[in-house]
Write a protein that holds these residues in place. Sequence first.
Motif, PDB file in Angstrom:
ATOM      1  N   THR A  28       0.848  -1.191   0.000  1.00 22.97           N
ATOM      2  CA  THR A  28       0.000   0.000   0.000  1.00 22.97           C
ATOM      3  C   THR A  28       0.884   1.241   0.000  1.00 22.97           C
ATOM      4  OG1 THR A  28      -0.049   0.199   2.413  1.00 22.97           O
ATOM      5  CG2 THR A  28      -1.714  -1.230   1.389  1.00 22.97           C
ATOM      6  N   PRO A  29       0.361   2.378  -0.426  1.00 21.62           N
ATOM      7  CA  PRO A  29       1.128   3.610  -0.341  1.00 21.62           C
ATOM      8  C   PRO A  29       1.598   3.905   1.076  1.00 21.62           C
ATOM      9  CG  PRO A  29      -0.761   3.942  -1.760  1.00 21.62           C
ATOM     10  CD  PRO A  29      -0.926   2.582  -1.133  1.00 21.62           C
ATOM     11  N   GLU A  30       0.775   3.565   2.048  1.00 20.67           N
ATOM     12  CA  GLU A  30       1.149   3.814   3.452  1.00 20.67           C
ATOM     13  C   GLU A  30       2.377   2.997   3.850  1.00 20.67           C
ATOM     14  OE1 GLU A  30      -2.884   5.044   2.691  1.00 20.67           O
ATOM     15  OE2 GLU A  30      -1.948   3.068   2.417  1.00 20.67           O
ATOM     16  N   GLN A  31       2.490   1.785   3.305  1.00 24.53           N
ATOM     17  CA  GLN A  31       3.651   0.948   3.630  1.00 24.53           C
ATOM     18  C   GLN A  31       4.909   1.470   2.950  1.00 24.53           C
ATOM     19  OE1 GLN A  31       1.846  -2.752   2.425  1.00 24.53           O
ATOM     20  NE2 GLN A  31       1.420  -3.363   4.531  1.00 24.53           N
ATOM     21  N   PHE A  32       4.778   1.989   1.729  1.00 20.69           N
ATOM     22  CA  PHE A  32       5.931   2.650   1.103  1.00 20.69           C
ATOM     23  C   PHE A  32       6.342   3.869   1.917  1.00 20.69           C
ATOM     24  CE2 PHE A  32       4.807   0.462  -2.924  1.00 20.69           C
ATOM     25  CZ  PHE A  32       6.069   0.006  -3.274  1.00 20.69           C
TER      26      PHE A  32
END
Length: 199
Positions: A75-79
């Motif tokens: 997810t973008p949050e994990q990046f």
Amino acid sequence: MKIVIIGASGTIGKAVNTELAQRHEIIEVGSRSGAHQADMSDIAQVRALFHRIGKVDAVIVTAGNLHFGPLAEFTPEQFQVGLNSKLMGQVNVALVAQEYLNDGGSITLTSGIVADQPIRYGTAASMTNSAVEGFVRGAAVELARGLRINVVSPTVLTESLDAYGAFFHGFEPAPASRVALAYSRSVEGVQTGQVYKVW
């Protein structure tokens, strides 16, 4: 020299401390331990940290979080974990350190082997580490007053095989004590804009 190590309680940080404390004064900084605490992803905390410490001769960062996982589920949050912590956290330190380093001082950041040698589940790590190295190359040509900046790119640590060995089958690990020598070369040498690979 008076040297700040941010991430001093980690495996690499401890080894760097052991190597450099033989010859220099070390100021240990951690997110929750050490003589000083600061979250380097928050530039206000970084500014407050250096305001407390004052002038120094070298700054080393051996800290930074990353998320590992399959690309199909990322997810973008994990990046953002790596972008906020390992990339912008180190950039924040470099930006503020310019103001507190004595003439001819140095900044040493940390990337990692996956910038050049990708691994399964390591897309975010490859991206973030490559960005750290790009920042160092760009910053090296602009730093004033003889300031230098380099980055150390270690392979997986021998001491970390229990935790990360499954990601690094076929890679030759390096003991933290050998990785620490690259930080010594960066701090005590003369080069700038270098990526010191310890593979």
